[in-house]
Design an enzyme around this catalytic site. Structure first.
Site, mmCIF file in Angstrom:
data_model
loop_
_atom_site.group_PDB
_atom_site.id
_atom_site.type_symbol
_atom_site.label_atom_id
_atom_site.label_comp_id
_atom_site.label_asym_id
_atom_site.label_seq_id
_atom_site.Cartn_x
_atom_site.Cartn_y
_atom_site.Cartn_z
ATOM 1 N N GLY A 90 0.948 -1.264 0.051
ATOM 2 C CA GLY A 90 0.039 -0.016 0.067
ATOM 3 C C GLY A 90 0.915 1.240 0.198
ATOM 4 O O GLY A 90 1.996 1.298 0.788
ATOM 5 N N ASP A 204 5.144 12.840 46.587
ATOM 6 C CA ASP A 204 5.208 11.518 46.280
ATOM 7 C C ASP A 204 5.269 10.641 47.716
ATOM 8 O O ASP A 204 6.179 10.118 47.972
ATOM 9 C CB ASP A 204 6.217 11.096 45.511
ATOM 10 C CG ASP A 204 6.494 9.780 44.983
ATOM 11 O OD1 ASP A 204 5.569 8.789 45.113
ATOM 12 O OD2 ASP A 204 7.623 9.210 44.588
#
Ligand code: SPV
Ligand code: MG
Length: 431
Positions: A90, A204
């Site tokens: 293609g 964190d």
């Protein structure tokens, strides 16, 4: 009779493939190469059916004279062996990273006068629907979850990049580069606790709760198909970890990594500057056992992360823990370090591998970032995680833009460095 070759990278034959076969028949006898699992995965077309099934599928199509295995995305081997007069494809490979494949085919055909046939690529509603359905299938928890274990058997080293939102997930999913004639992309995603917390403006320290972290997972799973490794911090109480293991499995996560710390967890990159308590071997092993007992699928992995080098407890302690955690059922070991020099990580990997050749090893080269994926793989590392680089590149850029708009009282001056609106729109898929 002239010979024609086409390579198929698909699980589903649609009218685009039939069109290629139809065109090929005008030139000669068609051989179709079916891309191997290894090559498909590298190309990020994760197969949903087996290689044998794909061979059978292609063999059953009228107009296909012969079916062979193509072992690599590039055509070197298959062209040397078959020397086809034509290679048909293609024309979508005239653009984007797959141009590298076309150049490779051109180079291989040139010496003996073989030719490329570029067929107009079939892209209509029907083909799009089939493509979308394959993607949707790959995004389903049962497919996604097992992908990490599959990758571990077929990739020399699995590369994961940090994600913390839908858009970072899309970047991890879609970024492909062509470099030195090879195509490269990330295999998996890491949902970092540091970056998930940072994106929410929080430290964190296991402050962002699991409900919120699961919501991040869902934002990511809605727009991606790649496997997820989840940063589970300490895993919390064993009794809670058991429930979280099941929730993660249900969400389609492939692995959770939990670290051998207790109490108030701080980010490892603080090292000994922040007071942090390492868990005992016995207690952490119990948590691993509890998680493994709760787990319901064979696909899911619980990976134990060892903080001994971060906390300067020595190589002996790290190795003793690694073997003990594997004994308790851990499916992998993550070893962490914040040294700039990768020497202690390499030493750990070599020593661990001398006693255990099978348990997957994971490393996070944030500090020791000189080390290459190839070197890590040579020392027995199976997964490399780029744990925070997307966050660390995005936020300074946003801050600079905010400052410049304040400086200039308008947005014109920042425009040159912004992503064009049309690129944003094409990055995001619509149904
Ligand atoms: C994370 O990304 O949240 C990690 C890795 O746990 S580190 O920040 O290096 O501790
Ligand atoms: Mg973390």
């Amino acid at each position: 009779m002239k010979t024609v070759y086409a390579c198929f990278t698909t699980d589903v034959i649609h009218e685009g493939h039939l069109n290629i076969i139809h065109e090929a028949e005008k030139y000669g006898e068609l051989t179709v190469g079916v891309l191997s699992d290894e090559a498909m995965v590298k190309f990020d077309r994760f197969p949903t059916i087996s290689f044998q099934e794909r061979m059978e599928l292609v063999r059953s199509i009228p107009g296909v004279a012969r079916v062979v295995r193509q072992g690599d995305v590039m055509y070197d081997e298959v062209i040397s062996e078959l020397r086809p007069d034509y290679v048909i494809h293609g024309d979508n490979w005239l653009e984007g990273p797959t141009r590298a494949i076309r150049s490779n085919v051109e180079r291989m055909l040139r010496p003996y006068g073989g030719q490329i046939i570029d067929v107009p690529y079939t892209y209509n509603e029907n083909v799009k629907r089939i493509d979308d359905r394959i993607r949707e299938k790959l995004a389903m928890p049962e497919f996604r979850r097992r992908r990490l274990k599959q990758l571990l058997t077929i990739r020399p080293i699995v590369k994961a990049i940090e994600v913390h939102s839908g858009i970072t997930g899309v970047i991890a999913e879609k970024t492909v580069v062509e470099h030195g004639g090879r195509l490269d992309q990330f295999d998996a995603m890491w949902i970092s606790s540091l970056c998930d917390s940072t994106a929410k403006g929080k430290p964190d320290i296991e402050l962002v709760d699991m409900t919120s972290r699961f919501r991040t997972i869902e934002d990511i799973t809605e727009v991606t198909t790649k496997p997820i490794i989840f940063d589970g911090d300490t895993g919390g109480l064993a009794e809670h970890f058991m429930y979280n293991v099941r929730s993660l499995e249900r969400l389609g996560v492939s692995a959770v990594i939990i670290e051998d710390k207790t109490g108030l967890k701080k980010n490892s990159l603080f090292g000994t500057e922040a007071a942090q308590t390492q868990d005992s071997i016995g207690h952490f092993s119990e948590k691993i056992r509890a998680g493994k007992k709760a787990q319901l699928t064979d696909d899911f992995m619980i990976i134990a992360r060892i903080e001994s080098l971060i906390l300067e407890r020595g190589m002996g302690d790290a190795l003793e823990r690694a073997h003990a955690f594997v004994g308790a059922g851990a499916d992998g070991i993550m070893i962490h370090s914040r040294k700039k020099d990768p020497a202690e990580i390499i030493e750990f990997c070599d020593k661990f591998r001398s006693g255990d050749q099978v348990t997957p090893l994971v490393v996070v080269p944030s500090s020791f970032n000189m080390v290459t994926e190839e070197e890590l793989a040579q020392h027995g590392v199976n997964i490399v995680i780029y744990a925070n680089q997307l966050t660390r590149s995005a936020f300074p850029a946003m801050e600079e833009t905010a400052k410049d708009i304040l400086r200039h009282h308008r947005a014109k001056e920042v425009d040159g460095r912004l992503m064009p609106i049309k690129d944003i729109i094409s990055l995001i898929d619509t149904l």
